[in-house]
Design an enzyme around this catalytic site. Structure first.
Site, PDB file in Angstrom:
ATOM      1  N   ARG A 276       7.038  -7.998  -6.485  1.00 11.12           N
ATOM      2  CA  ARG A 276       7.384  -9.424  -6.571  1.00 11.12           C
ATOM      3  C   ARG A 276       6.500 -10.126  -7.594  1.00 11.12           C
ATOM      4  NH1 ARG A 276      10.860 -11.221  -2.764  1.00 11.12           N
ATOM      5  NH2 ARG A 276      11.200  -9.929  -0.912  1.00 11.12           N
TER       6      ARG A 276
ATOM      7  N   ALA B  52       0.820  -1.209   0.000  1.00 11.08           N
ATOM      8  CA  ALA B  52       0.000   0.000   0.000  1.00 11.08           C
ATOM      9  C   ALA B  52       0.857   1.263   0.000  1.00 11.08           C
ATOM     10  CB  ALA B  52      -0.939  -0.014   1.206  1.00 11.08           C
TER      11      ALA B  52
ATOM     12  N   VAL C   5       1.510  -5.923   7.764  1.00 13.11           N
ATOM     13  CA  VAL C   5       2.443  -6.098   8.879  1.00 13.11           C
ATOM     14  C   VAL C   5       2.290  -4.972   9.894  1.00 13.11           C
ATOM     15  CG1 VAL C   5       4.886  -6.247   9.516  1.00 13.11           C
ATOM     16  CG2 VAL C   5       4.093  -7.257   7.363  1.00 13.11           C
TER      17      VAL C   5
ATOM     18  N   LYS D 251       6.938   5.232  16.869  1.00  7.91           N
ATOM     19  CA  LYS D 251       5.503   5.548  16.801  1.00  7.91           C
ATOM     20  C   LYS D 251       4.667   4.287  16.705  1.00  7.91           C
ATOM     21  CE  LYS D 251       4.588   4.921  12.183  1.00  7.91           C
ATOM     22  NZ  LYS D 251       3.372   4.566  11.438  1.00  7.91           N
TER      23      LYS D 251
END
Length: 323
Positions: free
Chosen positions: A35, A14, A269, A181
Site C-alpha cells: 500500500r 511480515a 493482527v 490453529k
C-alpha cells in the site's frame, strides 16, 4: 536460455515480505505489492520485517501486477475479498492467509472462488514464523490444491533446500488447520497465562485436534491432514512459540486483560480474534461439537471469564478418547 519465473506477492507485511524473499531465493523475479512502497528504507528494508534487506530481484510497488506465473495473496484474511477484487485473473492464485471470513463463514479459497470462479487456486499453510523464513532457516510447509499434480507444480515454484514445500490435494483440511490453529493458540496462551500448567496446555491442544478432526470430516476434508504440517505442525509452533501473536494474546487474556485491550497492544493482527466466533458458527452449522473453540469464542466476547472457561471445559464428561 534459462526461464526466469515471475511471482507476485500481494501484501508487504511480515509474512508477505518473507514470502517475497523466499520466492527470490527460488530464482524468481518478484513483484511485492505494498500500500505504501515509500516505506521501503534506503537499505531496502520493509518496516514490518526489520533486519532483512530485499535483493534487487524484488520490486516493491503499489501498481497491481499484470504478468505473473504465480500470485501469492498474503493480506489479512478479513481483507482478502476486497484485495482480490482489485486483481485480474492473470495467474494461479495462492491464499497465504489463515482464517474464516466474518459474515460469510467462508475459508480463503471459497472467497477467492467467488471472485475468480475459473482460476487455478491453492492455499499455502504450515508452521512458519515469518522472520525465520526470511532468514532462510530450515522450514516446511504445505501447498494444497484440488489436484495433486497441480499442487506439486505450484509448490515447485517456491521450493528450495531450506524451504521444503510439500503438496496436498486436501485444501479443505489445510485451510481448516490454518484457521483453527490461531484459535487454539489463544486457548493455549490463556491456559499458561492463568497458570494452569504445562499438562493442561498439552491436554487442551490434543483435545482441540480431536475437535478439528470431527469438523474436517464434516466439511469434506481428510482427517489425516490434521496430523500433518497444516494441522499438528502449525499447532505445535503457534501454541508454544513466543513469537505467535495469538499465543501472546491468550497469555494476556488468561492473566486477566480484556481481549480487546490485549489485541490492541499487539503489533499486527491476531487473526484468532475474528476466527474464533466464525469457526464456532461453522461448527454449529454442521452439527459438530467443538467445546474448546466454543469456549474461546465466549471468552473473547467477554461472555465468560477465565475461571468460568476452565470450569466449563473441566466439567465435561470423560468418555472414550476416539469415540
Amino acid at each position: 536460455m534459462t526461464h526466469t519465473k515471475r511471482i507476485a506477492v500481494i501484501g508487504a507485511g511480515a509474512w508477505g515480505t518473507a514470502l517475497a524473499l523466499q520466492a527470490a531465493r527460488a530464482g524468481a523475479q518478484v513483484t511485492l505489492w505494498a500500500r505504501n512502497p515509500a516505506a521501503l528504507s534506503a537499505g531496502r528494508v520493509m518496516p514490518r520485517l526489520p533486519g532483512f534487506a530485499l535483493p534487487q530481484t524484488i520490486t516493491v510497488t503499489d501498481s497491481l501486477p499484470r504478468q505473473a506465473e504465480l500470485m501469492l495473496l498474503a493480506c489479512p484474511m478479513q481483507h482478502l475479498r476486497v484485495v482480490a477484487s482489485t486483481l485480474s485473473a492473470c495467474a494461479p492464485m495462492i491464499a497465504c492467509c489463515k482464517g474464516i471470513e466474518q459474515g460469510t463463514g467462508l475459508m480463503p479459497l471459497q472467497v477467492l472462488g467467488e471472485v475468480f470462479p475459473h482460476s487455478v487456486l491453492g492455499v499455502l499453510s504450515g508452521p512458519n514464523f515469518a522472520h525465520e523464513v526470511a532468514a532462510d532457516l530450515p522450514a516446511a510447509a504445505v501447498l494444497a490444491s484440488s489436484e495433486r499434480a497441480q499442487a506439486r507444480r505450484l509448490a515447485d515454484l517456491l521450493t528450495t533446500p531450506a524451504f521444503r514445500l510439500y503438496a496436498s490435494d486436501d485444501p479443505t483440511g489445510v485451510q481448516l488447520g490454518g484457521a483453527a490453529k490461531n484459535v487454539v493458540a489463544i486457548a493455549a496462551g490463556a491456559t499458561m497465562g492463568a497458570k494452569l500448567g504445562e499438562n493442561a496446555r498439552a491436554g487442551l491442544i490434543t483435545r482441540a485436534i480431536a475437535e478439528l478432526a470431527r469438523l474436517s470430516h464434516a466439511l469434506g476434508g481428510k482427517v489425516e491432514t490434521l496430523s500433518g504440517l497444516a494441522g499438528i505442525g502449525d499447532l505445535l509452533l503457534t501454541c508454544t512459540g513466543a513469537a505467535s501473536r495469538n499465543y501472546r494474546l491468550g497469555l494476556a487474556v488468561g492473566a486477566g486483560t480484556p481481549a480487546r485491550a490485549a489485541a490492541a497492544a499487539l503489533e499486527g493482527v491476531a487473526e484468532g480474534m475474528a476466527t474464533a466466533p466464525a469457526l464456532h458458527r461453522l461448527a454449529q452449522a454442521h452439527g459438530v461439537s467443538t467445546p474448546v473453540i466454543a469456549t474461546v469464542a465466549s471468552l473473547l466476547a467477554g461472555e465468560i471469564d477465565m475461571t468460568q472457561a476452565a470450569t466449563t471445559l473441566l466439567a465435561r464428561p470423560v468418555g472414550h478418547e476416539f469415540a
